[in-house]
Design a protein around this motif. Structure first.
Motif, PDB file in Angstrom:
ATOM      1  N   VAL A  19      -4.356   4.857   4.886  1.00 53.97           N
ATOM      2  CA  VAL A  19      -2.896   4.724   5.290  1.00 53.97           C
ATOM      3  C   VAL A  19      -2.465   6.254   5.640  1.00 53.97           C
ATOM      4  O   VAL A  19      -2.515   7.094   4.675  1.00 53.97           O
ATOM      5  N   LEU A  20      -1.955   6.519   6.807  1.00 58.26           N
ATOM      6  CA  LEU A  20      -1.620   7.974   7.067  1.00 58.26           C
ATOM      7  C   LEU A  20      -0.089   8.075   6.802  1.00 58.26           C
ATOM      8  O   LEU A  20       0.475   9.074   6.589  1.00 58.26           O
ATOM      9  N   GLU A  21       0.540   7.208   7.331  1.00 62.76           N
ATOM     10  CA  GLU A  21       1.979   7.084   7.130  1.00 62.76           C
ATOM     11  C   GLU A  21       2.581   5.495   7.130  1.00 62.76           C
ATOM     12  O   GLU A  21       1.714   4.821   7.525  1.00 62.76           O
ATOM     13  N   LEU A  22       3.684   5.757   6.492  1.00 65.27           N
ATOM     14  CA  LEU A  22       4.543   4.530   6.513  1.00 65.27           C
ATOM     15  C   LEU A  22       5.829   4.776   7.189  1.00 65.27           C
ATOM     16  O   LEU A  22       6.568   5.545   6.545  1.00 65.27           O
TER      17      LEU A  22
ATOM     18  N   VAL B  78       0.869  -1.276  -0.118  1.00 60.18           N
ATOM     19  CA  VAL B  78      -0.200   0.135  -0.091  1.00 60.18           C
ATOM     20  C   VAL B  78       0.825   1.146   0.097  1.00 60.18           C
ATOM     21  O   VAL B  78       2.091   1.158   0.295  1.00 60.18           O
ATOM     22  N   ALA B  79       0.271   2.477  -0.397  1.00 60.02           N
ATOM     23  CA  ALA B  79       1.100   3.571  -0.281  1.00 60.02           C
ATOM     24  C   ALA B  79       0.320   4.425   0.821  1.00 60.02           C
ATOM     25  O   ALA B  79      -0.904   4.599   0.984  1.00 60.02           O
ATOM     26  N   VAL B  80       0.769   5.647   1.016  1.00 60.62           N
ATOM     27  CA  VAL B  80       0.044   6.665   1.966  1.00 60.62           C
ATOM     28  C   VAL B  80      -1.107   7.433   0.995  1.00 60.62           C
ATOM     29  O   VAL B  80      -0.913   7.596  -0.233  1.00 60.62           O
ATOM     30  N   GLY B  81      -2.181   7.267   1.651  1.00 54.39           N
ATOM     31  CA  GLY B  81      -3.709   7.647   1.239  1.00 54.39           C
ATOM     32  C   GLY B  81      -4.371   6.661   0.776  1.00 54.39           C
ATOM     33  O   GLY B  81      -5.496   6.848   0.230  1.00 54.39           O
ATOM     34  N   ASP B  82      -3.827   5.289   0.602  1.00 56.30           N
ATOM     35  CA  ASP B  82      -4.654   4.443   0.222  1.00 56.30           C
ATOM     36  C   ASP B  82      -5.739   3.798   1.331  1.00 56.30           C
ATOM     37  O   ASP B  82      -5.482   3.885   2.592  1.00 56.30           O
ATOM     38  N   GLU B  83      -6.725   3.530   0.590  1.00 58.61           N
ATOM     39  CA  GLU B  83      -7.786   2.792   1.824  1.00 58.61           C
ATOM     40  C   GLU B  83      -7.317   1.393   2.001  1.00 58.61           C
ATOM     41  O   GLU B  83      -7.288   0.551   0.962  1.00 58.61           O
TER      42      GLU B  83
ATOM     43  N   VAL C   6       0.580   4.027  10.278  1.00 53.96           N
ATOM     44  CA  VAL C   6      -0.477   4.568  10.719  1.00 53.96           C
ATOM     45  C   VAL C   6      -1.528   4.587   9.992  1.00 53.96           C
ATOM     46  O   VAL C   6      -1.586   4.973   8.867  1.00 53.96           O
ATOM     47  N   VAL C   7      -2.625   3.970  10.423  1.00 47.43           N
ATOM     48  CA  VAL C   7      -4.029   4.007   9.675  1.00 47.43           C
ATOM     49  C   VAL C   7      -5.180   4.670  10.384  1.00 47.43           C
ATOM     50  O   VAL C   7      -5.187   4.758  11.644  1.00 47.43           O
ATOM     51  N   GLY C   8      -5.886   5.660   9.694  1.00 45.66           N
ATOM     52  CA  GLY C   8      -6.693   6.349  10.493  1.00 45.66           C
ATOM     53  C   GLY C   8      -7.762   7.072   9.369  1.00 45.66           C
ATOM     54  O   GLY C   8      -8.026   6.525   8.161  1.00 45.66           O
ATOM     55  N   GLU C   9      -8.217   8.196   9.976  1.00 44.61           N
ATOM     56  CA  GLU C   9      -9.176   8.759   9.033  1.00 44.61           C
ATOM     57  C   GLU C   9      -8.427   9.807   8.132  1.00 44.61           C
ATOM     58  O   GLU C   9      -7.344  10.381   8.668  1.00 44.61           O
ATOM     59  N   PRO C  10      -8.902  10.105   6.781  1.00 47.18           N
ATOM     60  CA  PRO C  10      -8.062  11.155   6.084  1.00 47.18           C
ATOM     61  C   PRO C  10      -7.931  12.467   6.820  1.00 47.18           C
ATOM     62  O   PRO C  10      -8.943  12.897   7.522  1.00 47.18           O
ATOM     63  N   GLY C  11      -6.697  12.835   7.013  1.00 41.97           N
ATOM     64  CA  GLY C  11      -6.364  14.067   7.622  1.00 41.97           C
ATOM     65  C   GLY C  11      -6.234  13.944   8.812  1.00 41.97           C
ATOM     66  O   GLY C  11      -6.025  15.096   9.644  1.00 41.97           O
ATOM     67  N   GLU C  12      -6.433  12.895   9.494  1.00 46.31           N
ATOM     68  CA  GLU C  12      -6.127  12.690  11.012  1.00 46.31           C
ATOM     69  C   GLU C  12      -4.983  13.165  11.356  1.00 46.31           C
ATOM     70  O   GLU C  12      -3.923  12.449  10.796  1.00 46.31           O
ATOM     71  N   ALA C  13      -4.532  13.668  12.616  1.00 48.35           N
ATOM     72  CA  ALA C  13      -3.186  13.822  13.171  1.00 48.35           C
ATOM     73  C   ALA C  13      -2.894  12.718  13.676  1.00 48.35           C
ATOM     74  O   ALA C  13      -3.712  11.665  14.141  1.00 48.35           O
TER      75      ALA C  13
END
Length: 458
Positions: free
Chosen positions: A56-59, A24-29, A75-82
């Motif tokens: 995917v927020l961060e690799l 996966v890449a950052v931004g993928d669901e 890190v996996v979460g909601e789009p734009g989540e800190a």
């Protein structure tokens, strides 16, 4: 709330692992069960599936980086989540410089099969020929592909990779490409010197004796000389791979902690070979003798279910299905992927699965669940002409069948001597689980199915 994904213990008692490649890449669901990454340990390359859903927020770990089990990798979460600051600080695995001479000795042996194939190396961008650059810091023209193991060897031995052509897939540099360079530089990195606190017992217990005359010191028996490890004129030192160390340790543990006993039988296989010829003539999938042997093993486990058991500290596990591990030889070791539910597979489907597992074992594409579990193993050296041998049990399995070559030999049928084709098999059994009578009944059931092969197809 964002979820930190940590390096899993993909195999029991694994202490560190590397991300061979991200799926996966950052931004993928991602969804639960979706492939997240391919993880490389000292025993296997396995596919790791996501355990949470989200974006995917961060690799946090680059491909090829070696980190401790439990360290944050994504890190996996909601789009734009800190994300929190702790998510961005994965703990690196111990480097070769601060690890013990045998970094695996601190971890207990896993009950999964060793399967590290450095020819399935992950892609790494190396900024300089000595392999010391950071991933992604070199231009495409300077890209060199190697596994974490090769990268570690390069750094430990200070190897110059200028002029080295990789012999692995797509020109990747694998262990065998750097071994000659290591041998040319001399011995492997020296064992760490013992600290002063680990002086002789006499120095620790009685410091005053240090001032004693040399004559009294001479009365202390000298320590036995260490085994020579420096290559000489008549030998070359080939450094141990992680997989070879793991295999060595696990086999020693099996032989010292599992009470083996052995039973041997000779099976007449003329009918079996004829059945194989008929199956291959009529079908599109070529069936091997080993496929029929594995199917007969499953049938014998159904005939004698008391043999389909394994040992655990809490009790004996009675298995309902015949999950059988198949020994697959690699360039520098072996791996035993497990075929599950063999009793319910046709011979042709079994052959397809064994061929697929063997191919992916050699290319490093096995998944985690494919190298875990099972109750029984089969090791076949008949294709090498080996007449018979005994195999070491692969814990936690309760038995392993060693299969020799089919050969022409004199046999007696109804008091008449004739020539037939026979195959020797030897069962190695765990006496904690299998008593002699149970093992003997299982071997007799196996022999009956081999000598009456139509029962294999039933």
């Amino acid at each position: 709330m964002a979820t930190t994904v940590r390096m899993p213990e993909v195999l029991a008692n694994t202490t560190e692992a590397a991300i061979q490649s991200w799926s996966v890449a950052v931004g993928d669901e991602v969804a639960v069960g979706q492939p997240l990454a391919e993880i490389e340990t000292d025993k296997a390359v396995v596919e790791y599936a996501a355990e949470v859903s989200g974006t995917v927020l961060e690799l946090l770990v680059a491909e090829g980086d070696l980190v401790d089990v439990g360290a944050p990798i994504a890190v996996v979460g909601e789009p734009g989540e800190a994300t929190t600051s702790t998510d961005a600080a994965p703990a690196p695995a111990a480097t070769a410089g601060d690890a013990p001479a045998d970094p695996e000795s601190a971890a207990p042996v896993a009950d999964a099969e060793p399967a590290f194939d450095e020819s399935t190396a992950s892609q790494e961008d190396v900024a300089s020929p000595d392999g010391g650059g950071e991933t992604g810091s070199a231009p495409d023209a300077g890209r060199r592909f190697m596994s974490p193991l090769v990268r570690r060897l390069v750094r430990e031995h200070g190897i110059d990779l200028v002029g080295v052509t990789g012999s692995g897939p797509e020109g990747r540099i694998v262990r065998r490409d750097v071994e000659p360079l290591i041998a040319a530089k001399g011995a492997a990195p020296a064992e760490p010197a013992a600290p002063k606190a680990e002086a002789t017992y006499a120095q620790q217990a009685a410091p005053a004796q240090e001032a004693a005359p040399a004559a009294s010191a001479a009365s202390t028996p000298p320590a036995p000389p260490a085994a020579a490890t420096t290559p000489g004129a008549d030998a070359d030192l080939i450094p141990h791979t992680r997989m070879r160390r793991t295999i060595a340790r696990r086999l020693v543990e099996s032989k010292t902690q599992v009470p083996h006993f052995y039973l041997t039988a000779e099976c007449r296989v003329d009918r079996l070979l004829e059945l194989r010829r008929e199956l291959n003539a009529a079908g599109t999938v070529k069936v091997s003798v080993n496929d029929l042997v594995v199917k007969a093993v499953a049938g014998a486990l159904a005939d004698v279910p008391e043999a389909n058991r394994t040992w655990s500290d809490d009790g004996v596990l009675q298995h309902r299905a015949a999950d059988i591990a198949i020994a697959v030889a690699l360039d520098d070791g072996l791996v035993t992927p497990v075929v599950r539910g063999v009793e319910g597979l046709s011979v042709s489907e079994l052959g397809r699965r064994i061929a697929d597992l063997a191919e992916r074992a050699r290319s490093g594409g096995l998944r985690q669940h494919e190298i875990e579990g099972g109750s029984f193993s089969v090791s076949n050296l008949g294709m090498y002409g080996t007449r018979e041998f005994t195999a070491i049990i692969n814990p936690p399995h309760a038995g392993i069948l060693a299969v020799g070559a089919a050969r022409r030999a004199p046999v007696v049928v109804d008091g008449v001597l004739e020539v037939g084709t026979v195959m020797s098999v030897t069962l190695s059994a765990d006496h904690r689980v299998l008593d002699g009578a149970v093992a003997a009944r299982w071997l007799a059931a196996f022999q009956a199915r081999i000598e009456h092969p139509l029962t294999i197809l039933a």
